[in-house]
Scaffold this active site. Sequence first.
Site, PDB file in Angstrom:
ATOM      1  N   ASP A  87       0.856  -1.204   0.000  1.00  0.00           N
ATOM      2  CA  ASP A  87       0.000   0.000   0.000  1.00  0.00           C
ATOM      3  C   ASP A  87       0.879   1.236   0.000  1.00  0.00           C
ATOM      4  OD1 ASP A  87      -3.286   0.287   0.830  1.00  0.00           O
ATOM      5  OD2 ASP A  87      -2.047   2.093   0.667  1.00  0.00           O
ATOM      6  N   SER A 145       4.556   2.139  -5.310  1.00  0.00           N
ATOM      7  CA  SER A 145       3.323   2.485  -6.015  1.00  0.00           C
ATOM      8  C   SER A 145       3.114   1.556  -7.206  1.00  0.00           C
ATOM      9  CB  SER A 145       3.417   3.934  -6.512  1.00  0.00           C
ATOM     10  OG  SER A 145       2.332   4.187  -7.383  1.00  0.00           O
ATOM     11  N   VAL A 146       1.889   1.133  -7.405  1.00  0.00           N
ATOM     12  CA  VAL A 146       1.595   0.310  -8.583  1.00  0.00           C
ATOM     13  C   VAL A 146       1.574   1.147  -9.866  1.00  0.00           C
ATOM     14  CG1 VAL A 146       0.191  -1.376  -7.328  1.00  0.00           C
ATOM     15  CG2 VAL A 146      -0.929   0.593  -8.396  1.00  0.00           C
ATOM     16  N   ASN A 172      -5.755  -4.751  -6.276  1.00  0.00           N
ATOM     17  CA  ASN A 172      -6.916  -4.147  -5.613  1.00  0.00           C
ATOM     18  C   ASN A 172      -6.735  -2.641  -5.429  1.00  0.00           C
ATOM     19  OD1 ASN A 172      -9.121  -4.138  -3.303  1.00  0.00           O
ATOM     20  ND2 ASN A 172      -7.239  -3.362  -2.371  1.00  0.00           N
ATOM     21  N   SER A 202     -15.512  -3.028 -11.429  1.00  0.00           N
ATOM     22  CA  SER A 202     -16.507  -2.282 -10.659  1.00  0.00           C
ATOM     23  C   SER A 202     -17.797  -2.139 -11.457  1.00  0.00           C
ATOM     24  CB  SER A 202     -15.928  -0.897 -10.358  1.00  0.00           C
ATOM     25  OG  SER A 202     -16.963   0.019 -10.145  1.00  0.00           O
ATOM     26  N   TYR A 228     -12.599   6.410 -14.163  1.00  0.00           N
ATOM     27  CA  TYR A 228     -12.652   5.197 -13.331  1.00  0.00           C
ATOM     28  C   TYR A 228     -13.348   4.057 -14.088  1.00  0.00           C
ATOM     29  CZ  TYR A 228     -13.886   2.475  -9.111  1.00  0.00           C
ATOM     30  OH  TYR A 228     -14.036   1.488  -8.159  1.00  0.00           O
ATOM     31  N   LYS A 276     -11.801   0.505 -15.178  1.00  0.00           N
ATOM     32  CA  LYS A 276     -12.361  -0.745 -14.643  1.00  0.00           C
ATOM     33  C   LYS A 276     -12.810  -1.682 -15.769  1.00  0.00           C
ATOM     34  CE  LYS A 276     -11.952  -0.383 -10.180  1.00  0.00           C
ATOM     35  NZ  LYS A 276     -10.770  -1.070  -9.593  1.00  0.00           N
ATOM     36  N   ALA A 335     -18.409  -1.141   2.142  1.00  0.00           N
ATOM     37  CA  ALA A 335     -18.186   0.130   2.837  1.00  0.00           C
ATOM     38  C   ALA A 335     -16.689   0.328   3.006  1.00  0.00           C
ATOM     39  CB  ALA A 335     -18.866   0.079   4.199  1.00  0.00           C
ATOM     40  N   SER A 336     -16.176   1.448   2.514  1.00  0.00           N
ATOM     41  CA  SER A 336     -14.761   1.784   2.679  1.00  0.00           C
ATOM     42  C   SER A 336     -14.644   3.287   2.511  1.00  0.00           C
ATOM     43  CB  SER A 336     -13.917   1.067   1.626  1.00  0.00           C
ATOM     44  OG  SER A 336     -14.139   1.683   0.361  1.00  0.00           O
TER      45      SER A 336
HETATM   46  P1  NAI Z   1      -9.720   2.018  -0.390  1.00  0.00           P
HETATM   47  O1  NAI Z   1      -9.475   3.427  -0.784  1.00  0.00           O
HETATM   48  O2  NAI Z   1     -10.029   1.757   1.051  1.00  0.00           O
HETATM   49  O3  NAI Z   1      -8.504   1.117  -0.800  1.00  0.00           O
HETATM   50  C1  NAI Z   1      -7.674   1.363  -1.867  1.00  0.00           C
HETATM   51  C2  NAI Z   1      -6.250   1.226  -1.399  1.00  0.00           C
HETATM   52  O4  NAI Z   1      -5.375   1.359  -2.516  1.00  0.00           O
HETATM   53  C3  NAI Z   1      -5.872   2.326  -0.410  1.00  0.00           C
HETATM   54  O5  NAI Z   1      -5.395   1.747   0.787  1.00  0.00           O
HETATM   55  C4  NAI Z   1      -4.797   3.100  -1.136  1.00  0.00           C
HETATM   56  O6  NAI Z   1      -3.784   3.645  -0.275  1.00  0.00           O
HETATM   57  C5  NAI Z   1      -4.236   2.084  -2.075  1.00  0.00           C
HETATM   58  N1  NAI Z   1      -3.562   2.722  -3.220  1.00  0.00           N
HETATM   59  C6  NAI Z   1      -3.972   3.782  -3.933  1.00  0.00           C
HETATM   60  N2  NAI Z   1      -3.068   4.094  -4.878  1.00  0.00           N
HETATM   61  C7  NAI Z   1      -2.079   3.171  -4.783  1.00  0.00           C
HETATM   62  C8  NAI Z   1      -0.863   2.962  -5.498  1.00  0.00           C
HETATM   63  N3  NAI Z   1      -0.511   3.755  -6.506  1.00  0.00           N
HETATM   64  N4  NAI Z   1      -0.072   1.916  -5.143  1.00  0.00           N
HETATM   65  C9  NAI Z   1      -0.414   1.123  -4.089  1.00  0.00           C
HETATM   66  N5  NAI Z   1      -1.553   1.313  -3.360  1.00  0.00           N
HETATM   67  C10 NAI Z   1      -2.371   2.314  -3.714  1.00  0.00           C
HETATM   68  O7  NAI Z   1     -10.918   1.507  -1.282  1.00  0.00           O
HETATM   69  P2  NAI Z   1     -11.657   0.089  -1.384  1.00  0.00           P
HETATM   70  O8  NAI Z   1     -13.088   0.349  -1.402  1.00  0.00           O
HETATM   71  O9  NAI Z   1     -11.120  -0.851  -0.421  1.00  0.00           O
HETATM   72  O10 NAI Z   1     -11.255  -0.329  -2.868  1.00  0.00           O
HETATM   73  C11 NAI Z   1     -10.503  -1.450  -3.189  1.00  0.00           C
HETATM   74  C12 NAI Z   1     -10.691  -1.741  -4.652  1.00  0.00           C
HETATM   75  O11 NAI Z   1     -12.037  -2.101  -4.892  1.00  0.00           O
HETATM   76  C13 NAI Z   1     -10.411  -0.555  -5.581  1.00  0.00           C
HETATM   77  O12 NAI Z   1      -9.798  -1.022  -6.766  1.00  0.00           O
HETATM   78  C14 NAI Z   1     -11.793  -0.048  -5.904  1.00  0.00           C
HETATM   79  O13 NAI Z   1     -11.831   0.650  -7.137  1.00  0.00           O
HETATM   80  C15 NAI Z   1     -12.576  -1.315  -5.944  1.00  0.00           C
HETATM   81  N6  NAI Z   1     -14.000  -1.154  -5.757  1.00  0.00           N
HETATM   82  C16 NAI Z   1     -14.535  -0.848  -4.533  1.00  0.00           C
HETATM   83  C17 NAI Z   1     -15.886  -0.713  -4.395  1.00  0.00           C
HETATM   84  C18 NAI Z   1     -16.493  -0.502  -3.083  1.00  0.00           C
HETATM   85  O14 NAI Z   1     -17.737  -0.578  -2.983  1.00  0.00           O
HETATM   86  N7  NAI Z   1     -15.733  -0.249  -2.033  1.00  0.00           N
HETATM   87  C19 NAI Z   1     -16.795  -0.789  -5.545  1.00  0.00           C
HETATM   88  C20 NAI Z   1     -16.158  -1.208  -6.757  1.00  0.00           C
HETATM   89  C21 NAI Z   1     -14.803  -1.322  -6.834  1.00  0.00           C
END
Ligand code: NAI
Length: 722
Positions: A335, A371-372, A398, A450, A463, A467, A496-497
């Site tokens: 992360d 970073s990815v 992710n 997504s 986005y 996706k 939820a996040s």
């Molecule tokens: P989140 O924001 O809690 O988690 C995303 C994580 O990715 C964060 O911890 C962030 O620091 C990390 N990140 C961002 N840029 C980065 C980089 N360049 N290199 C390494 N890490 C990086 O959000 P969530 O909800 O947990 O999302 C996880 C995945 O699920 C994402 O790909 C999101 O698009 C996808 N998603 C989530 C949904 C939801 O309902 N929460 C809905 C659809 C997709």
Amino acid sequence: MPRLTEVVGKRIGPLVREYTPKDAALYAVSVGAGPSEPAWATEEGGQVLPTFAMATVFDFFWEVAGAASLTPAGVLHGEQDLTFHRPLPVEGRLSAEGRITAVHDLGPGKGAVVRAEMTGRDADNRRLFTGQCAIVGRLDGGFGGSPPPKTASPIPEHAPDSVVTDRPAVNQPLIYRLTGDRFPLHSDPDFARQAGFERPIMHGMGTLGFACRALIREMSPKEPRAGWVRRLACRFRRPLYPGRPIETRIWRTGEASAVWQTAAADNGEVVIDHGIIEMGPPPDDRAGIVEPATAGAAPIRLDGRVAVITGAGGGLGRVYALALARRGAKVLVNDLGAARDGSGEGSAAPADQVVAEIREAGGEAVANADSVATPDGGTAIVQAAIDAFGRIDILIHNAGILRDKTLAKMDPEAWKAVLDVHLNGAFHVAAPALRAMTAQGYGRIILTTSAAGLYGHFGQGNYAAAKMGLVGLMNTLKLEGARGGVLVNAVAPMAASRMTEDVMPPELLARMDPEMVAPLVVYLSSEACADSGRIINAGMGHFNRAAVVTGPGLSISDGPITPEAIRDGWTRITSLDGATEYEDAGAAVMAFLASAPPDGEGSEEALGIDGLAPSAVAEIFDRMPQAFRADRAAGIEATFQYRITGDAGGDWYVTVREGTCEVTPGRIESPVCTLTLSDRDFVELMAGRLDPVTAFTTGALKVSGDLNMAGLIPRLFEAGED
Ligand code: NAI
């Protein structure tokens, strides 16, 4: 004709067969089931022998041979290893599909081995069995491929724990033939002699049926239960003449498992070898379409597996990391630790925190804050896992950020930043991961898509594009990864996040615990999952599959193709009634070709005969010299006699000598072989619409004389490059 090495990856099937309780009972009788086995041998018995599944879709094996263009007369069933996921229903529909996974060269004069994987499903698309088979082309060795890997025999040196004897009747292959496998080697004495045997031989699958009955009775003596066979593997060693006594020798390896072989009891010659059987209660019969490949109720474990999870410092990624670690995986927690929009300095703290949680719970994990979004970052993330744990088996991409704007207001920076993390980020980590996984022959990749991308979401053009781009990447990666044992799937979570905290109402968020998504990700990360290329929506305890499907459409053939014709046909063009899903772009193009109206200019086929009526038989013979491939005829000197039946039929013979081809009406004495078939089948065959192997095995094409020479014919009259 493709080179043998080029057929790897070719798809086989789906082959679909309907069957009734009578078919299953007839099969059981054809493999020797008698009055003491009414559960199998009568329509009311209620049990189906697992080997019935293969007998029902035996065409699959011929399709493999045909797809690899093996010489029909030399084709033998070599091996099979099947895992059964549920008892076979007593009636219904069985479909089998798969792909060629490898070809091996036993050497000139020895043969070629073509391996394929297969999945059998019931009418509700539930997996009945999965596994592999090997087909031997005795006449196709020496093509320059690698030899097959050596495998040790599981059969011990000491005497078996039990031996079950039986005696297939002299007419056993004739009974077995009624179940559908009408290859004349098992019924026609002349054919059998030409193929080098004294008389017709048992179907290898028929002998396997005898062995299967013996094994089930021996492994569950109180109450033989066909539906408890979880795995059945074997290698076919030699042919067996019907009427000879056989013995199935069984060595127990556990309470519900054994290794076995079947031999001719009179001289001890082993006919089926390397046998393995595993028994167990059938898995839960929940309505699920995708089922674990593991037997029975065994829990899914990831012990020894190494997982890389990007963006695992919080939200869904953190929950995935903890869940995988609980199941025994070693986890690299990546992360960057940036803000939701990707801004800020970044911090190692979130990843470190998750690693601490995993270790506290007794798991193994290391943190990484690269970073990815850059190629170097992606490489460093994968390398960190390999440095820490020696390998990488699972990649869950992710990581994600949001920069929502309508497209009219979107600045290039917001567009690029989002694509860099989600889509380019996937490339940056998946490419090095795929290389490592392919080298070890195993891997699981899970991408995160997504609903916004699959279905659209106002204000999220960047986005959504990223996706859906991940879905395109998955569609190709599933093909590129397959040969190396790498499966790729996509999850569309709802949870939820911090990403959703201000977009959804609190009541909804309260129902969207990320813990409810993690079990799906664990399953997709495990060996239990054998699917690739699936998109699964997951959230609030509900799971379903999304897919790209294509409607049947409209062919405009009764007039010019004009904008008005499109307007008038719009309802049918856009209808999804009867929609299909394609495995790859090639399948979609082939389906398009099949649906498109015939090309008025005529065909590009080898002989230019596509679309002609059976009366064109004489014309085809006229054109044969033009379609002749002199470059493929070096050293061949032979005369083939054709006897075409039907109204447009007649006799012709084709003489190939010193790179020339001459066609003459009439009969000749002592041709190298005689091919007999109907006028219609001849036209279909020469137009490439009837596969020669299928024609031969179904009896549409009869060959007498030298079968090997007959097998050369398709090569001598074919368009295209070598
Ligand atoms: P989140 O924001 O809690 O988690 C995303 C994580 O990715 C964060 O911890 C962030 O620091 C990390 N990140 C961002 N840029 C980065 C980089 N360049 N290199 C390494 N890490 C990086 O959000 P969530 O909800 O947990 O999302 C996880 C995945 O699920 C994402 O790909 C999101 O698009 C996808 N998603 C989530 C949904 C939801 O309902 N929460 C809905 C659809 C997709």
